[in-house]
Design a protein around this motif. Structure first.
Motif, mmCIF file in Angstrom:
data_model
loop_
_atom_site.group_PDB
_atom_site.id
_atom_site.type_symbol
_atom_site.label_atom_id
_atom_site.label_comp_id
_atom_site.label_asym_id
_atom_site.label_seq_id
_atom_site.Cartn_x
_atom_site.Cartn_y
_atom_site.Cartn_z
ATOM 1 N N ALA A 1 19.144 8.899 -4.684
ATOM 2 C CA ALA A 1 17.827 8.736 -4.057
ATOM 3 C C ALA A 1 17.692 9.726 -2.911
ATOM 4 N N LYS A 2 18.722 9.782 -2.108
ATOM 5 C CA LYS A 2 18.710 10.658 -0.938
ATOM 6 C C LYS A 2 18.674 12.126 -1.348
ATOM 7 N N GLN A 3 19.380 12.419 -2.420
ATOM 8 C CA GLN A 3 19.499 13.804 -2.889
ATOM 9 C C GLN A 3 18.157 14.347 -3.405
ATOM 10 N N ILE A 4 17.423 13.539 -4.127
ATOM 11 C CA ILE A 4 16.280 14.055 -4.880
ATOM 12 C C ILE A 4 14.927 13.752 -4.228
ATOM 13 N N ALA A 5 14.833 12.639 -3.493
ATOM 14 C CA ALA A 5 13.508 12.128 -3.144
ATOM 15 C C ALA A 5 12.851 12.880 -1.998
ATOM 16 N N ASP A 6 11.524 12.974 -2.053
ATOM 17 C CA ASP A 6 10.750 13.454 -0.912
ATOM 18 C C ASP A 6 10.582 12.332 0.101
ATOM 19 N N ARG A 7 10.423 11.112 -0.418
ATOM 20 C CA ARG A 7 10.407 9.925 0.440
ATOM 21 C C ARG A 7 11.173 8.817 -0.267
ATOM 22 N N VAL A 8 11.819 7.983 0.528
ATOM 23 C CA VAL A 8 12.533 6.829 -0.021
ATOM 24 C C VAL A 8 11.976 5.567 0.637
ATOM 25 N N GLY A 9 11.622 4.577 -0.169
ATOM 26 C CA GLY A 9 11.170 3.291 0.352
ATOM 27 C C GLY A 9 12.220 2.219 0.113
ATOM 28 N N ILE A 10 12.177 1.189 0.954
ATOM 29 C CA ILE A 10 13.058 0.028 0.742
ATOM 30 C C ILE A 10 12.169 -1.202 0.604
ATOM 31 N N MET A 11 12.332 -1.910 -0.492
ATOM 32 C CA MET A 11 11.604 -3.164 -0.699
ATOM 33 C C MET A 11 12.553 -4.330 -0.512
ATOM 34 N N VAL A 12 12.090 -5.327 0.239
ATOM 35 C CA VAL A 12 12.869 -6.550 0.438
ATOM 36 C C VAL A 12 11.943 -7.728 0.172
ATOM 37 N N ALA A 13 12.310 -8.548 -0.793
ATOM 38 C CA ALA A 13 11.559 -9.773 -1.106
ATOM 39 C C ALA A 13 10.045 -9.522 -1.190
ATOM 40 N N GLY A 14 9.671 -8.498 -1.935
ATOM 41 C CA GLY A 14 8.244 -8.231 -2.180
ATOM 42 C C GLY A 14 7.557 -7.398 -1.129
ATOM 43 N N ASN A 15 8.272 -7.102 -0.031
ATOM 44 C CA ASN A 15 7.665 -6.320 1.052
ATOM 45 C C ASN A 15 8.273 -4.923 1.139
ATOM 46 N N SER B 1 0.857 -1.190 0.000
ATOM 47 C CA SER B 1 0.000 0.000 0.000
ATOM 48 C C SER B 1 0.888 1.233 0.000
ATOM 49 N N LEU B 2 0.655 2.104 -0.964
ATOM 50 C CA LEU B 2 1.504 3.283 -1.109
ATOM 51 C C LEU B 2 0.769 4.307 -1.970
ATOM 52 N N THR B 3 0.757 5.559 -1.513
ATOM 53 C CA THR B 3 0.149 6.632 -2.305
ATOM 54 C C THR B 3 1.208 7.674 -2.620
ATOM 55 N N ILE B 4 1.311 8.038 -3.885
ATOM 56 C CA ILE B 4 2.219 9.114 -4.275
ATOM 57 C C ILE B 4 1.371 10.276 -4.787
ATOM 58 N N PRO B 5 1.327 11.362 -4.015
ATOM 59 C CA PRO B 5 0.488 12.506 -4.407
ATOM 60 C C PRO B 5 1.169 13.367 -5.467
ATOM 61 N N PRO B 6 0.410 14.276 -6.100
ATOM 62 C CA PRO B 6 1.004 15.198 -7.060
ATOM 63 C C PRO B 6 2.112 16.012 -6.405
ATOM 64 N N GLY B 7 3.203 16.217 -7.133
ATOM 65 C CA GLY B 7 4.296 17.035 -6.603
ATOM 66 C C GLY B 7 5.231 16.291 -5.673
ATOM 67 N N GLU B 8 5.180 14.954 -5.711
ATOM 68 C CA GLU B 8 6.119 14.178 -4.885
ATOM 69 C C GLU B 8 7.011 13.303 -5.751
ATOM 70 N N ILE B 9 8.288 13.239 -5.356
ATOM 71 C CA ILE B 9 9.199 12.258 -5.948
ATOM 72 C C ILE B 9 9.408 11.161 -4.911
ATOM 73 N N PHE B 10 8.969 9.962 -5.257
ATOM 74 C CA PHE B 10 9.149 8.806 -4.379
ATOM 75 C C PHE B 10 10.194 7.907 -5.026
ATOM 76 N N THR B 11 11.197 7.533 -4.267
ATOM 77 C CA THR B 11 12.244 6.660 -4.794
ATOM 78 C C THR B 11 12.204 5.316 -4.089
ATOM 79 N N MET B 12 12.219 4.252 -4.867
ATOM 80 C CA MET B 12 12.187 2.907 -4.277
ATOM 81 C C MET B 12 13.534 2.225 -4.466
ATOM 82 N N LEU B 13 14.104 1.819 -3.329
ATOM 83 C CA LEU B 13 15.338 1.046 -3.347
ATOM 84 C C LEU B 13 14.984 -0.420 -3.105
ATOM 85 N N GLY B 14 15.865 -1.306 -3.466
ATOM 86 C CA GLY B 14 15.636 -2.732 -3.198
ATOM 87 C C GLY B 14 16.574 -3.568 -4.034
#
Ligand code: ATP
Ligand code: MG
Length: 240
Positions: free
Chosen positions: A195-209, A21-34
């Protein structure tokens, strides 16, 4: 806006994505690591309606991508790691073709040139066939195509992987401009520094989670690299 609601995607025994579950609103940069195989690209494939989720839903600007894929696709632009282009067409021809395919009409020559300048494609490449392009040049053209679509949601899968350091820095500036234009931006990357430089939020995914989300404030404090390595090394998380 991109809304992912309790979405899972399983391929047989492989749980590529679990209850995300994740919502990315207008005007946000979300970066996903994994790590490789964590489920990042699969999340994008489901969000683009290329494959159906096993459970849950994804909405693009409120439109369910499974129930109304054609309508949803109008509002999302996608840049894959290996941008699909027509090798026998020039850069300009590819850009024009995909822009028209995206439903835009009456685009001026100046607008096409402006966007190619904006992504940093050199002028002498505009009229060259794409089959001779380097990976980074293809990526720049793919980003130009995505910008021309003027979609509210932009999904980028490792967009900086082929870019040289100067182009990478320019690309981050471009992302900031798109954020100003209130685009909702999802980017996967293996580049923790960017990711750290640009993102408003950073997520970490591990094995599908999705195991962790950092806010902008947390990012300022956190040693993202150490935390990332800690998460992806935990055997119990890997097995979950
Ligand atoms: N079409 C498919 N059929 C079967 N399994 C798949 C399919 N697509 C992905 N998977 C599996 O789902 C898991 C997640 O893959 P995914 O491509 O989403 O990872 P990723 O996080 O994008 O990795 P990378 O960093 O290497 O790009 C992997 O175990 C992969 O083998
Ligand atoms: Mg991937």
């Amino acid at each position: 806006m991109l809304e992912i609601l309790e979405m899972s995607k399983h391929y047989g025994d492989v749980h590529a994505v679990n209850n995300l579950s994740l919502t990315i609103p207008p005007g946000e940069i979300f970066t996903m690591l994994g790590a490789n195989g964590a489920g990042k690209t699969t999340t994008l494939m489901v969000s683009l309606g290329f494959t159906e989720p096993t459970a849950g839903t994804v909405k693009i600007c409120g439109i369910d991508v499974t129930k109304d894929p054609l309508e949803a696709k109008k509002h999302v632009a996608y840049v894959s790691e290996n941008v699909m282009l027509y090798g026998n067409f020039t850069a300009r021809q590819n850009l024009e073709f995909f822009t028209k395919l995206g439903g835009r009409k009456n685009v001026s020559a100046a607008e096409y040139e402006n966007v190619m300048d904006r992504v940093g494609l050199q002028r002498d490449a505009f009229e060259r066939r794409v089959k001779g392009f380097s990976k980074g040049m293809r990526q720049k053209l793919g980003i130009a195509i995505a910008i021309m679509k003027d979609a509210e949601v932009i999904l980028l899968d490792e967009p900086t992987s082929g870019l040289d350091p100067k182009s990478g820095a320019e690309f981050l500036k471009l992302l900031e401009e798109l954020r100003e234009e209130k685009k909702a931006i999802w980017m996967t990357t293996h580049d923790i520094f960017r990711a750290k430089q640009i993102a408003d939020r950073v997520g970490i995914m591990v094995a599908g989670n999705l195991v962790k989300i950092f806010s902008r404030d947390e990012l300022k404090q956190a040693d993202l690299e150490s935390i990332y390595v800690e998460y992806v090394s935990q055997p119990e998380v890997q097995a979950a």
